[in-house]
Scaffold this active site. Structure first.
Site, short mmCIF file in Angstrom:
data_model
loop_
_atom_site.label_atom_id
_atom_site.label_comp_id
_atom_site.label_asym_id
_atom_site.label_seq_id
_atom_site.Cartn_x
_atom_site.Cartn_y
_atom_site.Cartn_z
CG ASN A 296 -1.93 -42.16 -13.89
OD1 ASN A 296 -1.96 -43.34 -13.56
ND2 ASN A 296 -2.81 -41.28 -13.46
CG HIS B 69 -3.08 -37.53 -8.91
ND1 HIS B 69 -2.27 -38.44 -9.56
CD2 HIS B 69 -4.31 -38.11 -8.86
CE1 HIS B 69 -2.97 -39.51 -9.88
NE2 HIS B 69 -4.21 -39.32 -9.47
CD GLU C 250 1.54 -38.24 -9.48
OE1 GLU C 250 2.41 -38.91 -10.06
OE2 GLU C 250 0.41 -38.03 -9.97
CB SER D 88 -5.76 -39.00 -12.34
OG SER D 88 -6.86 -39.34 -13.17
#
Length: 515
Positions: free
Chosen positions: A204, A154, A166, A133
């Site tokens: 993120n 991800h 992702e 991540s």
């Protein structure tokens, strides 16, 4: 795949009959293994800790039992899935998979060592994927003989429940490998989004302001955590506030991601971590898992209540000067519907405001504090996702606003059916500064080729459950308004944190040219 070149030539999903290997039998590894199992694959589960893979297989079996109890899986499908799950005692047992997904420690050297060992075990046409991540997919693949077959996948926790994945293409990843990984994830019933290997990927990276702006408002003592959380939930439409959410995630986990993104961007002030959150981590106050974080989670502890004003009398009449910003234009209609007389008066079209009976200007925040060197008194109100349906609004009065006008502003919004939180004079209040930054981060990510606009909005809705994708929100508010809020915040905090990105400024320029 051409074994001599290491290039994957197929662009379809891996066959359901193919084996998927998962390395790492922790929470994420178990979740990913369950997803592949339910999709029909034979799954090999490996962990370096002796007996851990077998223990994880039993835990997955128990979760499959619960799916049967809830009617989400048939007993026959459960039995077939269990028969396809095979704990592996050694890495050498992973000799036949079409895909290997790693979900181990977030340490670059550990992941590199694992994949170097895997390359000597798996066939050359096997896709290799990391569930990282925060680490660079390119860096993890850097030591591989065939980096073209390496991708990031991800998943979000819990993997069996959350739809987003992702699909991250490293600098050396072959386009065909990325597309095959994308097709495989889609075949598993997930919603994949394509993104480049940039710090934080999509979610993120773009989500950082949701936490950072709330922490800054708290650090400046403009509002307490319970009030900030309530305003972002009940006014901004977010499902959870950042203080309660980071307590759920774990302060150490959230802060580590923030620091990783900050360091990856060479200490760009836009990604600067929170000192207050760092102190929580240093003190071991990690949230729910430690019993205390921003809030006390011990048994019997009372949850702090947000600051909420007592009932006040609404004004019988007020004046609208100019045209209210389109973000809050519906307020004039709502005020009339509440039985309050509204008089219209000339004023600037791009900065309309309400005038209270005592003469105080009541206006949507534009990113400046209410207390300025300019003449007059002001009370700013916050941005709402939907002024009709929101249940709370935040107000920030200037230091010169009279108590009677503050009460009138409170009473006005109470008459519209809202609870009211009066906070300190924070530039941009809470929701407006948060949303403006989210929009800017999203525009910047698209402008830098991290992901498409559609994938950015999909990722933020599904990955962190935001009520709107940030780019959609930006279109609703208008890039001109978002850019103005950020310019004003940049004027108040001239360290670069709030400087609008070039893609946002270009969009604002196009908007202005069409007016």
């Amino acid at each position: 795949m051409d074994n001599s070149s290491g290039r994957i030539t197929g662009m379809t999903a891996i066959e359901p009959k193919a084996t998927v290997a998962v390395v790492g039998a922790g929470t994420m590894g178990q979740g990913i293994a369950q997803v592949a199992l339910v999709a029909g694959h034979r799954v090999r589960l490996y962990d370096t800790a002796g007996g851990r893979a077998a223990e994880a297989a039993r835990a997955i079996g128990a979760r499959l039992d619960r799916l049967v109890e809830k009617g989400r899986l048939t007993a026959d499908a459960r039995d077939a899935a269990r028969a396809r799950l095979h704990p592996a005692a050694r890495l050498d047992d992973l000799a036949d998979p079409a895909l290997v997904i790693e979900a181990i420690l977030e340490q670059l050297d550990v992941k590199q060592k694992l994949f170097a060992e895997l390359e000597s075990v798996v066939p050359d046409d096997c896709l290799l994927a990391t569930n990282t991540s925060s680490l660079s997919v390119t860096a993890v693949a850097g030591a591989l003989r065939l980096p073209g077959r390496f991708v990031g996948l991800h998943f979000f926790n819990p993997a069996p429940l959350l739809p987003l994945v992702e699909v991250v293409r490293g600098f050396a990843t072959d386009a065909e490998a990325a597309e095959r990984a994308y097709a495989t994830v889609a075949a598993w019933g997930k919603t994949p989004v394509r993104c480049a290997d940039a710090p934080g990927f999509v979610v993120n990276r773009i989500a950082r302001p949701f936490y950072a702006e709330a922490f800054r408002v708290h650090e400046e003592r403009a509002a307490d955590p319970a009030t900030v959380d309530a305003v972002l939930r009940e006014c901004g439409g977010f499902p959870m506030g950042p203080f309660e959410l980071t307590d759920l995630i774990g302060q150490d986990v959230n802060e580590a991601v923030t620091r990783s993104v900050y360091e990856s961007f060479f200490h760009d002030p836009k990604f600067r971590p929170s000192l207050a959150q760092r102190r929580l981590v240093e003190a071991g106050l990690l949230g729910r898992k430690s019993g205390r974080g921003w809030y006390d989670h011990t048994a019997g502890a009372e949850r702090p209540r947000p600051r909420t004003e007592e009932p006040c009398e609404a004004p019988r009449a007020l004046t609208v000067h100019g045209r209210l910003p389109r973000a809050c234009a519906v307020l004039a209609e709502m005020i009339r519907e509440a039985g309050i007389a509204v008089t219209e008066a000339p004023g600037p079209d791009d900065d309309g405001h309400l005038a209270l009976p005592g003469g105080t200007e009541l206006s949507l925040t534009q990113g400046l504090p209410a207390t300025t060197e300019l003449a007059g008194t002001r009370i700013h109100f916050d941005l709402a996702l939907d002024y009709r349906t929101c249940t709370r609004i935040a107000l920030a009065p200037s230091a010169t606003a009279s108590p009677s006008d503050v009460r009138a502003a409170v009473g006005l919004f109470q008459a519209l059916g809202k609870q009211v939180s009066v906070i300190g004079d924070a530039p941009g209040l809470i929701v407006a500064r948060t949303v403006a930054m989210l929009v800017d981060f999203a525009e910047d990510a698209v402008g830098r080729g991290v992901a498409s606009p559609e994938d950015v909005d999909t990722a933020m809705r599904l990955g962190v459950n935001h009520p709107r994708g940030p780019l959609e929100w930006g279109r609703v508010l208008g890039a001109v308004w978002v850019g103005q809020v950020l310019r004003n915040l940049h004027f108040e905090y001239p360290d670069g944190r709030y400087a609008p990105s070039q893609p946002l400024l270009r969009r604002a320029a196009v908007e202005e040219s069409l007016l």
